[in-house]
Scaffold this motif. Structure first.
Motif, PDB file in Angstrom:
ATOM      1  N   GLN A 146     -13.381  17.632 -20.912  1.00  0.00           N
ATOM      2  CA  GLN A 146     -14.553  18.494 -21.045  1.00  0.00           C
ATOM      3  C   GLN A 146     -15.619  18.103 -20.013  1.00  0.00           C
ATOM      4  OE1 GLN A 146     -16.354  18.297 -24.903  1.00  0.00           O
ATOM      5  NE2 GLN A 146     -17.407  20.227 -24.660  1.00  0.00           N
ATOM      6  N   GLN A 147     -15.833  16.807 -19.818  1.00  0.00           N
ATOM      7  CA  GLN A 147     -16.814  16.359 -18.827  1.00  0.00           C
ATOM      8  C   GLN A 147     -16.405  16.780 -17.417  1.00  0.00           C
ATOM      9  OE1 GLN A 147     -17.085  12.156 -19.420  1.00  0.00           O
ATOM     10  NE2 GLN A 147     -18.509  12.300 -21.141  1.00  0.00           N
ATOM     11  N   LYS A 148     -15.116  16.634 -17.093  1.00  0.00           N
ATOM     12  CA  LYS A 148     -14.657  17.025 -15.776  1.00  0.00           C
ATOM     13  C   LYS A 148     -14.787  18.531 -15.580  1.00  0.00           C
ATOM     14  CE  LYS A 148     -11.646  13.242 -14.796  1.00  0.00           C
ATOM     15  NZ  LYS A 148     -11.457  12.684 -13.522  1.00  0.00           N
ATOM     16  N   ALA A 149     -14.553  19.309 -16.629  1.00  0.00           N
ATOM     17  CA  ALA A 149     -14.701  20.755 -16.530  1.00  0.00           C
ATOM     18  C   ALA A 149     -16.154  21.127 -16.300  1.00  0.00           C
ATOM     19  CB  ALA A 149     -14.167  21.425 -17.793  1.00  0.00           C
ATOM     20  N   GLN A 150     -17.070  20.412 -16.982  1.00  0.00           N
ATOM     21  CA  GLN A 150     -18.485  20.684 -16.780  1.00  0.00           C
ATOM     22  C   GLN A 150     -18.925  20.306 -15.368  1.00  0.00           C
ATOM     23  OE1 GLN A 150     -20.362  18.527 -19.943  1.00  0.00           O
ATOM     24  NE2 GLN A 150     -19.942  20.117 -21.482  1.00  0.00           N
ATOM     25  N   GLU A 151     -18.403  19.165 -14.854  1.00  0.00           N
ATOM     26  CA  GLU A 151     -18.734  18.761 -13.499  1.00  0.00           C
ATOM     27  C   GLU A 151     -18.188  19.768 -12.489  1.00  0.00           C
ATOM     28  OE1 GLU A 151     -17.162  14.863 -13.015  1.00  0.00           O
ATOM     29  OE2 GLU A 151     -18.583  13.946 -14.391  1.00  0.00           O
ATOM     30  N   GLY A 152     -16.982  20.267 -12.750  1.00  0.00           N
ATOM     31  CA  GLY A 152     -16.386  21.247 -11.858  1.00  0.00           C
ATOM     32  C   GLY A 152     -17.156  22.569 -11.887  1.00  0.00           C
ATOM     33  N   GLY A 153     -17.735  22.917 -13.032  1.00  0.00           N
ATOM     34  CA  GLY A 153     -18.514  24.143 -13.141  1.00  0.00           C
ATOM     35  C   GLY A 153     -19.830  24.066 -12.392  1.00  0.00           C
ATOM     36  N   ARG A 154     -20.343  22.861 -12.253  1.00  0.00           N
ATOM     37  CA  ARG A 154     -21.633  22.698 -11.560  1.00  0.00           C
ATOM     38  C   ARG A 154     -21.485  22.820 -10.052  1.00  0.00           C
ATOM     39  NH1 ARG A 154     -23.042  17.261 -14.570  1.00  0.00           N
ATOM     40  NH2 ARG A 154     -23.055  18.057 -16.673  1.00  0.00           N
ATOM     41  N   THR A 155     -20.323  22.407  -9.526  1.00  0.00           N
ATOM     42  CA  THR A 155     -20.182  22.427  -8.060  1.00  0.00           C
ATOM     43  C   THR A 155     -19.712  23.747  -7.552  1.00  0.00           C
ATOM     44  OG1 THR A 155     -17.908  21.589  -8.261  1.00  0.00           O
ATOM     45  CG2 THR A 155     -19.681  19.979  -7.904  1.00  0.00           C
TER      46      THR A 155
END
Length: 155
Positions: A146-155
Motif C-alpha cells: 500500500q505504501q509503495k502504491a501511494q508513493e507510485g501515485g505521487r510521482t
C-alpha cells in the motif's frame, strides 16, 4: 489566405494529437543499458538452445536404432533395476517406521513422553502461533504494498 490559416490550424491539431501518442521523453539510461546488455545475452542463449536441440535430435537419431536392437536385453534390465531400487526404498521406509514406532512405545512406557492429548495441545498451540505469525507477515506485506502504491501515485 483564410484557407491557409485553416490548413495550419488543422495541421497543428494533427501534430498535437500524434504527440500525445508518444512519450514526451526517451528511455532512461537504465533501460538503454538493460536492452544493450540483455539483447546479446538473449541471442546467445537462443543460439545455445538451438544447438542443444540439434544435439538432442542427433543423439536420438543415433540411439533409437540401438535401443531397438538391444531392447530384448535393456527392457528386462531396466525393470529389474527399477524393482530393486523400489525394494530398497520400501525396505528403508519400513525400517524407519518400525524404529520410530518402537522408540515411541519405549518412551511412552518410560513416561518421558506426554499423553496424546498433551501432544495434541502442543501441536494446536504451535499451529496457532504459526498462523498468528503468518497473519502478521501478511499484514506487514499488505502495508508495504500500500505504501509503495501511494508513493507510485505521487510521482
Amino acid at each position: 489566405m483564410a484557407e491557409q490559416q485553416e490548413l495550419r490550424v488543422q495541421l497543428q491539431r494533427a501534430t498535437d494529437g500524434t504527440k500525445s501518442l508518444f512519450p514526451q521523453k526517451g528511455p532512461s539510461t537504465y533501460q538503454v543499458l538493460a536492452v544493450v546488455t540483455l539483447f546479446p545475452l538473449g541471442g546467445l542463449l537462443l543460439i545455445l538452445a538451438g544447438l542443444t536441440l540439434t544435439g538432442t535430435l542427433i543423439g536420438c537419431a543415433i540411439a533409437t536404432p540401438l535401443f531397438v536392437i538391444f531392447s530384448p536385453v535393456l527392457v528386462p534390465a531396466a525393470l529389474t533395476l527399477g524393482l530393486a531400487v523400489a525394494g530398497f526404498l520400501t525396505s528403508g521406509a519400513f525400517g524407519l517406521t518400525a524404529l520410530s514406532s518402537l522408540s515411541y512405545i519405549v518412551n511412552y512406557f518410560r513416561g518421558t513422553r506426554g499423553s496424546v492429548s498433551e501432544q495434541m495441545e502442543h501441536v494446536k498451540r504451535r499451529a496457532q502461533d504459526t498462523a498468528g505469525q503468518l497473519g502478521q507477515r501478511t499484514r506487514e506485506m499488505g502495508q508495504g504494498v500500500q505504501q509503495k502504491a501511494q508513493e507510485g501515485g505521487r510521482t
